[in-house]
Write a protein that holds these residues in place. Structure first.
Motif, PDB file in Angstrom:
ATOM      1  N   GLU A   1      -8.737  46.837 129.247  1.00 23.03           N
ATOM      2  CA  GLU A   1      -8.692  45.800 130.276  1.00 23.03           C
ATOM      3  C   GLU A   1      -7.434  44.948 130.179  1.00 23.03           C
TER       4      GLU A   1
ATOM      5  N   LEU B   1      -9.804  38.402 138.566  1.00 24.69           N
ATOM      6  CA  LEU B   1     -10.819  38.620 137.541  1.00 24.69           C
ATOM      7  C   LEU B   1     -11.922  37.577 137.643  1.00 24.69           C
TER       8      LEU B   1
ATOM      9  N   ALA C   1     -11.488  39.218 128.775  1.00 27.57           N
ATOM     10  CA  ALA C   1     -10.137  39.466 129.290  1.00 27.57           C
ATOM     11  C   ALA C   1      -9.615  38.232 130.017  1.00 27.57           C
TER      12      ALA C   1
ATOM     13  N   ILE D   1     -17.044  41.671 128.998  1.00 18.81           N
ATOM     14  CA  ILE D   1     -15.696  42.206 128.778  1.00 18.81           C
ATOM     15  C   ILE D   1     -14.710  41.521 129.723  1.00 18.81           C
ATOM     16  N   TYR D   2     -15.091  41.390 130.994  1.00 15.43           N
ATOM     17  CA  TYR D   2     -14.220  40.726 131.965  1.00 15.43           C
ATOM     18  C   TYR D   2     -14.007  39.263 131.592  1.00 15.43           C
TER      19      TYR D   2
ATOM     20  N   LYS E   1     -20.316  44.607 130.874  1.00 10.13           N
ATOM     21  CA  LYS E   1     -19.125  44.639 131.723  1.00 10.13           C
ATOM     22  C   LYS E   1     -18.647  43.221 132.038  1.00 10.13           C
TER      23      LYS E   1
ATOM     24  N   ARG F   1     -12.664  49.000 124.821  1.00  7.17           N
ATOM     25  CA  ARG F   1     -12.805  48.697 126.251  1.00  7.17           C
ATOM     26  C   ARG F   1     -12.009  47.437 126.612  1.00  7.17           C
ATOM     27  N   LEU F   2     -12.023  46.463 125.739  1.00  8.24           N
ATOM     28  CA  LEU F   2     -11.245  45.249 125.975  1.00  8.24           C
ATOM     29  C   LEU F   2      -9.757  45.565 125.992  1.00  8.24           C
TER      30      LEU F   2
ATOM     31  N   ARG G   1      -3.855  37.818 138.758  1.00  9.27           N
ATOM     32  CA  ARG G   1      -4.810  38.616 137.976  1.00  9.27           C
ATOM     33  C   ARG G   1      -5.972  37.748 137.491  1.00  9.27           C
TER      34      ARG G   1
END
Length: 112
Positions: free
Chosen positions: A7, A86, A48, A44-45, A41, A3-4, A82
């Motif tokens: 992203e 984020l 990232a 993970i954000y 979630k 999942r990372l 970005r």
């Protein structure tokens, strides 16, 4: 881990480095990702975001990542956009799994 990688698509780091970033954000590389979990979630954000901030702080790495048709200045601007996006998304997300994830809060005002 997968999942990372979704992203941060286009950014190549070793799995060992990604594992360290994940651990710093209370995740493990072997743990199964739960899409319905706001906590997972958000973590993970955050991971990232940490990776993008590391890239932004390392001009040499930025030079290696930029596309042929994009200048380093454009790459830097896009990267910072970005990062801002984020960061805003993380701040608006709920802090637990009972939140609906919209970042909205309700205030009830009553007048006489």
């Amino acid at each position: 881990m997968d999942r990372l990688k979704m992203e941060i698509e286009g950014i190549t780091l070793t799995d060992d480095k990604l594992s360290i970033y994940l651990q710093e954000n209370n995740l493990t590389a072997t743990e199964e990702y739960t899409p319905s979990s706001n906590i997972s979630k958000k973590n993970i954000y955050r991971t990232a975001l940490a990776i993008l901030e590391s890239i932004a702080n390392n001009p040499t790495y930025m030079r290696n990542l930029k596309n042929d048709d994009m200048s380093i200045t454009q790459f830097s601007e896009n990267l910072n956009n970005r990062i801002d996006s984020l960061d805003r998304k993380i701040r608006l997300m709920g802090s637990n799994d009972s939140d609906d994830g919209t970042g909205a809060s309700f205030v009830y005002l009553f007048t006489d």
